[in-house]
Scaffold this active site. Structure first.
Site, PDB file in Angstrom:
ATOM      1  N   GLY A 253     -84.245   8.708  57.139  1.00  0.00           N
ATOM      2  CA  GLY A 253     -84.621   7.408  56.573  1.00  0.00           C
ATOM      3  C   GLY A 253     -85.811   6.751  57.244  1.00  0.00           C
ATOM      4  O   GLY A 253     -85.964   5.525  57.156  1.00  0.00           O
TER       5      GLY A 253
ATOM      6  N   ASN B 168     -88.862   6.905  56.317  1.00  0.00           N
ATOM      7  CA  ASN B 168     -89.666   6.285  55.240  1.00  0.00           C
ATOM      8  C   ASN B 168     -88.992   5.008  54.733  1.00  0.00           C
ATOM      9  O   ASN B 168     -89.670   4.017  54.487  1.00  0.00           O
ATOM     10  CB  ASN B 168     -89.867   7.258  54.079  1.00  0.00           C
ATOM     11  CG  ASN B 168     -91.028   8.195  54.323  1.00  0.00           C
ATOM     12  OD1 ASN B 168     -92.182   7.815  54.212  1.00  0.00           O
ATOM     13  ND2 ASN B 168     -90.709   9.426  54.688  1.00  0.00           N
TER      14      ASN B 168
ATOM     15  N   LEU C 213     -80.458  15.628  42.453  1.00  0.00           N
ATOM     16  CA  LEU C 213     -81.184  15.514  41.188  1.00  0.00           C
ATOM     17  C   LEU C 213     -80.709  14.245  40.468  1.00  0.00           C
ATOM     18  O   LEU C 213     -79.506  14.007  40.361  1.00  0.00           O
ATOM     19  CB  LEU C 213     -80.898  16.744  40.322  1.00  0.00           C
ATOM     20  CG  LEU C 213     -81.617  16.799  38.967  1.00  0.00           C
ATOM     21  CD1 LEU C 213     -83.125  16.903  39.164  1.00  0.00           C
ATOM     22  CD2 LEU C 213     -81.129  17.998  38.157  1.00  0.00           C
TER      23      LEU C 213
ATOM     24  N   ASN D 241     -90.564   8.953  43.444  1.00  0.00           N
ATOM     25  CA  ASN D 241     -90.142   9.903  44.476  1.00  0.00           C
ATOM     26  C   ASN D 241     -91.350  10.308  45.303  1.00  0.00           C
ATOM     27  O   ASN D 241     -92.476  10.291  44.815  1.00  0.00           O
ATOM     28  CB  ASN D 241     -89.544  11.149  43.806  1.00  0.00           C
ATOM     29  CG  ASN D 241     -89.070  12.187  44.822  1.00  0.00           C
ATOM     30  OD1 ASN D 241     -88.336  11.873  45.751  1.00  0.00           O
ATOM     31  ND2 ASN D 241     -89.497  13.432  44.651  1.00  0.00           N
TER      32      ASN D 241
ATOM     33  N   HIS E  25     -92.719  13.609  47.538  1.00  0.00           N
ATOM     34  CA  HIS E  25     -92.490  15.013  47.898  1.00  0.00           C
ATOM     35  C   HIS E  25     -93.479  15.372  49.012  1.00  0.00           C
ATOM     36  O   HIS E  25     -94.668  15.052  48.908  1.00  0.00           O
ATOM     37  CB  HIS E  25     -92.695  15.921  46.679  1.00  0.00           C
ATOM     38  CG  HIS E  25     -92.318  17.329  46.972  1.00  0.00           C
ATOM     39  ND1 HIS E  25     -91.005  17.743  47.084  1.00  0.00           N
ATOM     40  CD2 HIS E  25     -93.078  18.418  47.224  1.00  0.00           C
ATOM     41  CE1 HIS E  25     -90.974  19.034  47.390  1.00  0.00           C
ATOM     42  NE2 HIS E  25     -92.218  19.462  47.470  1.00  0.00           N
TER      43      HIS E  25
HETATM   44  C1  GAR Z   1     -89.808  13.095  53.771  1.00  0.00           C
HETATM   45  O1  GAR Z   1     -90.800  13.895  54.352  1.00  0.00           O
HETATM   46  C2  GAR Z   1     -89.828  13.236  52.255  1.00  0.00           C
HETATM   47  O2  GAR Z   1     -91.109  13.471  51.742  1.00  0.00           O
HETATM   48  C3  GAR Z   1     -88.942  14.448  52.068  1.00  0.00           C
HETATM   49  O3  GAR Z   1     -87.892  14.278  52.994  1.00  0.00           O
HETATM   50  C4  GAR Z   1     -88.420  13.618  54.147  1.00  0.00           C
HETATM   51  C5  GAR Z   1     -87.470  12.511  54.540  1.00  0.00           C
HETATM   52  O4  GAR Z   1     -87.824  11.950  55.769  1.00  0.00           O
HETATM   53  N1  GAR Z   1     -88.484  14.549  50.709  1.00  0.00           N
HETATM   54  C6  GAR Z   1     -88.241  15.715  50.104  1.00  0.00           C
HETATM   55  O5  GAR Z   1     -88.373  16.771  50.663  1.00  0.00           O
HETATM   56  C7  GAR Z   1     -87.809  15.601  48.640  1.00  0.00           C
HETATM   57  N2  GAR Z   1     -87.966  16.857  47.955  1.00  0.00           N
HETATM   58  P1  GAR Z   1     -87.226  10.552  56.201  1.00  0.00           P
HETATM   59  O6  GAR Z   1     -85.716  10.603  55.922  1.00  0.00           O
HETATM   60  O7  GAR Z   1     -87.494  10.438  57.672  1.00  0.00           O
HETATM   61  O8  GAR Z   1     -87.906   9.480  55.403  1.00  0.00           O
END
Ligand code: GAR
Length: 190
Positions: free
Chosen positions: A12, A14, A87, A102, A104
């Site tokens: 989390g 982000n 999903l 979202n 990626h």
């Molecule tokens: C982030 O890098 C995001 O882009 C990725 O998971 C990470 C979560 O980090 N998302 C995916 O891979 C979706 N397909 P966080 O929990 O520290 O924000």
């Protein structure tokens, strides 16, 4: 003031960055954090930030009615998926058309799709010998990592970079751009 819900499955970082960004604006705020895993660190972050949070099971999320009702009760305007790995069912998309975004951690359409998340993506980038990677911010439609792309940013991948090195560069791009791009998208909904 627009109300944002952030959905996350793991750390989390982000979610926290987005919450802090909007806390400094009068335009929008993160008022709800949803995790699909009761042990996700994002729930600790929510507590520290003083933001209400909730855990949903995969079954509840897929059935969608409960979570849609929880979002409506809280008058959520916009949904951000930040490291959320389930999903999104069509019923949920229909309830928030054009209002679910979202991120990626790669340059879609490369290295996307089912099972491609987090470190697996960076491992695939290094294994493919790619010279660059980056982030893709896109609207959600009914498939993994598809839907209109709003924004991409790139970073170089050096031949000596490990997946962890790539992850560090990609996270830096996420922290720099994701909140600002969300704000831009919110303005188009006014
Ligand atoms: C982030 O890098 C995001 O882009 C990725 O998971 C990470 C979560 O980090 N998302 C995916 O891979 C979706 N397909 P966080 O929990 O520290 O924000």
């Amino acid at each position: 003031m627009k109300k944002i819900a952030v959905f996350a499955s793991g750390s989390g970082s982000n979610a926290e960055n987005i919450a802090n960004y909007f806390a400094a604006t009068k335009y929008a705020e993160v008022t709800f954090i949803v995790a699909n895993n009761p042990n996700a660190y994002v729930l600790e972050r929510a507590k520290k930030l003083g933001i209400e949070s909730m855990t949903v099971t995969k079954a509840e999320f897929m059935e969608a009615d409960t979570i849609i009702e929880e979002l409506r009760k809280r008058k959520i305007d916009f949904i951000v998926l930040a490291g959320f790995l389930l999903l999104v069912p069509q019923k949920f998309i229909n309830a928030y058309p054009g209002r679910i975004v979202n991120i990626h951690p790669a340059l879609l359409p490369k290295h996307g799709g089912k099972g491609m998340y987090g470190d697996r993506v960076h491992q695939a980038v290094v294994a493919a010998g790619d010279k660059e990677s980056g982030i893709t911010i896109h609207l959600i439609d009914g498939d993994y990592d598809k839907g209109t792309t709003f924004f991409q940013a790139t970073c170089p991948v050096l031949p000596t970079d490990t997946p962890n090195d790539v992850a560090t560069k990609v996270h830096a791009l996420e922290y720099e751009h994701f909140p600002r791009v969300i704000e831009e998208i919110l303005h188009t909904l006014d």
